[in-house]
Design a protein around this motif. Structure first.
Motif, mmCIF file in Angstrom:
data_model
loop_
_atom_site.group_PDB
_atom_site.id
_atom_site.type_symbol
_atom_site.label_atom_id
_atom_site.label_comp_id
_atom_site.label_asym_id
_atom_site.label_seq_id
_atom_site.Cartn_x
_atom_site.Cartn_y
_atom_site.Cartn_z
ATOM 1 N N ARG A 171 -2.199 -1.717 -10.783
ATOM 2 C CA ARG A 171 -2.187 -0.506 -11.586
ATOM 3 C C ARG A 171 -1.049 0.157 -11.293
ATOM 4 O O ARG A 171 -0.606 1.151 -12.214
ATOM 5 N N SER A 172 -0.297 0.232 -10.202
ATOM 6 C CA SER A 172 0.872 0.961 -9.818
ATOM 7 C C SER A 172 2.164 0.288 -10.085
ATOM 8 O O SER A 172 3.468 0.841 -10.135
ATOM 9 N N PRO A 175 1.995 -7.634 -4.656
ATOM 10 C CA PRO A 175 1.993 -8.590 -3.325
ATOM 11 C C PRO A 175 2.492 -9.947 -3.789
ATOM 12 O O PRO A 175 3.676 -10.384 -3.199
ATOM 13 N N SER A 197 -0.853 -1.740 4.365
ATOM 14 C CA SER A 197 -1.881 -0.766 4.726
ATOM 15 C C SER A 197 -2.618 -0.510 3.209
ATOM 16 O O SER A 197 -2.314 0.435 2.885
ATOM 17 N N ALA A 198 -3.204 -1.556 2.876
ATOM 18 C CA ALA A 198 -3.893 -1.708 1.624
ATOM 19 C C ALA A 198 -5.284 -2.069 1.655
ATOM 20 O O ALA A 198 -5.679 -2.445 0.616
ATOM 21 N N ALA A 256 2.251 -2.117 -4.196
ATOM 22 C CA ALA A 256 0.665 -1.704 -4.722
ATOM 23 C C ALA A 256 -0.188 -2.323 -5.622
ATOM 24 O O ALA A 256 0.333 -3.719 -5.940
ATOM 25 N N SER A 257 -1.172 -2.107 -6.045
ATOM 26 C CA SER A 257 -1.936 -3.148 -7.034
ATOM 27 C C SER A 257 -1.357 -3.006 -8.163
ATOM 28 O O SER A 257 -0.220 -2.385 -8.597
ATOM 29 N N GLY A 262 0.802 -1.287 0.029
ATOM 30 C CA GLY A 262 0.168 0.019 0.039
ATOM 31 C C GLY A 262 0.830 1.212 0.012
ATOM 32 O O GLY A 262 0.452 2.188 0.410
ATOM 33 N N GLY A 287 -8.830 8.193 3.518
ATOM 34 C CA GLY A 287 -7.852 7.881 2.434
ATOM 35 C C GLY A 287 -7.846 9.018 1.475
ATOM 36 O O GLY A 287 -8.682 10.086 1.766
ATOM 37 N N VAL A 288 -7.388 8.925 0.413
ATOM 38 C CA VAL A 288 -7.101 10.071 -0.473
ATOM 39 C C VAL A 288 -8.422 10.565 -1.032
ATOM 40 O O VAL A 288 -8.382 11.951 -1.342
ATOM 41 N N GLY A 327 -0.242 4.503 -1.059
ATOM 42 C CA GLY A 327 -1.681 5.364 -0.373
ATOM 43 C C GLY A 327 -1.006 6.278 0.643
ATOM 44 O O GLY A 327 -0.031 6.329 0.909
ATOM 45 N N LEU A 328 -2.107 6.904 1.336
ATOM 46 C CA LEU A 328 -1.938 7.873 2.406
ATOM 47 C C LEU A 328 -0.955 7.208 3.375
ATOM 48 O O LEU A 328 -0.095 7.962 4.022
ATOM 49 N N THR A 362 -6.926 -6.778 0.563
ATOM 50 C CA THR A 362 -5.712 -7.147 0.369
ATOM 51 C C THR A 362 -5.057 -7.818 1.670
ATOM 52 O O THR A 362 -4.410 -8.947 1.321
#
Ligand code: A2P
Length: 329
Positions: free
Chosen positions: A37-38, A55, A69-70, A34-35, A7, A159-160, A10-11, A74
């Motif tokens: 996507r990242s 992961p 922290s995801a 991260a996922s 994560g 979160g964001v 993330g924030l 997750t």
């Protein structure tokens, strides 16, 4: 230490990176996770760039410890896979907190419960962490019977997306919504999902997690958790009824001596804790210390902390530091 941060984009994840660097945690290799996507995105840590992995890729890289922290999904899916591969997980989601086989840890309060068998260690809910750090020395001295807490929680805890909602509303722009209602210029008495008993899940977390961390189910807790349009930290009005009577000066001294707590309590000079002052700090600020004059042996406190710091990232890194100190990783 090879450290994975799951994560990392993330924030809370990015706050974990800041705290790891600030506290000089002995990171020899960082694995930002991260996922999909990242994947491939670059993250800077202590002047070096690291590529984000998924992961599954992180498990193959065999970190010594993974700070998650995801989100709960997750953690539910991947924490057991990391543990199975011999990687100790410190998990910031709510996925494992109330699992009787998992420890729920705030180092200053119950750090002694950690042992070699613990492969997935749960980091408590942000509102609970800042409250138990303050309750602990008072419980040890006067024995707590009951706690009534009302929270005033920062949008950063969501979160964001929530931070963006507040900023968009403030700028008069349309955008994605994290909350069912406007948050700017408003107060929403609803955090996490509603339960059958009329409480929200956040409220039930505060109740159940407090008992688990303090190792005492006899402490009665009731909570009302509220989201407010604030960024720097969570605030809490805490009313505590004790078994034994207390001396206010001694209460102040006990809190001042508690590790991780700063007393900010000088009404004559308008000194009291506020989120803008807690922001970026690792400590829990406590003030407005006074007797509840409506009931014997009862105290009122105002407790403020940066929810992304002690409420999340700092506490997770402190658990990792403790694991290291006890040679458990
Ligand atoms: P990503 O940025 O790739 O979506 P926040 O709570 O601030 O929104 O951050 C959530 C964090 O959890 C992000 O780093 C996000 O990565 C990560 N995340 C979400 N879903 C997954 C997943 N399935 N696997 C790994 N990381 C995830």
């Amino acid at each position: 230490m090879k450290v994975a941060v799951v994560g990392a984009t993330g924030l809370v994840g990015s706050e974990i990176l800041t705290v790891l660097a600030e506290r000089n945690f002995p990171v020899t290799e960082l694995i930002p996770v991260a996922s999909e996507r990242s994947k491939g995105k670059e993250i800077e840590f202590k002047g070096k760039k690291y590529k984000v992995v998924t992961p599954a890729e992180a498990i193959a890289l065999q970190p010594d410890v993974a700070l998650f922290s995801a989100g709960g999904g997750t953690s539910t899916e991947y924490a057991p896979q990391f543990a199975e591969a011999g990687i100790t997980v410190v998990d910031n989601s709510s996925a494992w907190r109330m699992d009787p086989t998992k420890k729920l840890v705030v180092p200053e309060v119950n750090g002694e419960v950690l042992s070699k068998e613990d492969k997935i260690i749960a980091n408590p809910n942000c509102s609970t962490i800042q409250m138990v750090v303050v309750l602990q020395p008072l419980h040890a001295k006067y024995k707590i019977k009951r706690v009534v807490v009302s929270t005033y929680q920062s949008v950063t805890g969501t979160g964001v997306k929530a931070v963006n909602q507040l900023m968009d509303e403030r700028a008069g722009k349309d955008g994605e919504k994290a909350y069912p209602y406007q948050i700017d210029l408003n107060v929403i008495p609803h955090i996490d999902v509603f339960q059958d008993n009329g409480y929200t899940k956040e409220e039930m977390k505060m109740i159940q997690e407090t008992n688990k961390i303090m190792g005492d189910d006899s402490i009665r807790v009731t909570a009302t958790t509220v989201r407010i349009p604030v960024m720097g930290g969570h605030s809490e009005a805490v009313n505590i009824e004790f078994e034994n009577d207390f001396d206010l000066a001694q209460v102040r001294q006990l809190l001042a001596e508690q590790e991780g707590v700063i007393v900010v309590d000088d009404p004559a000079n308008l000194q009291y804790p506020m989120p803008k002052d807690a922001h970026g700090k690792d400590e829990v600020l406590v003030g407005r210390i006074r007797r509840d004059e409506s009931q014997d042996k009862t105290l009122n406190l105002w407790v403020v902390a940066d929810n992304l710091r002690k409420g999340a990232a700092t506490n997770a890194v402190q658990i990792a530091e403790l694991l290291l100190k006890k040679r458990l990783i």
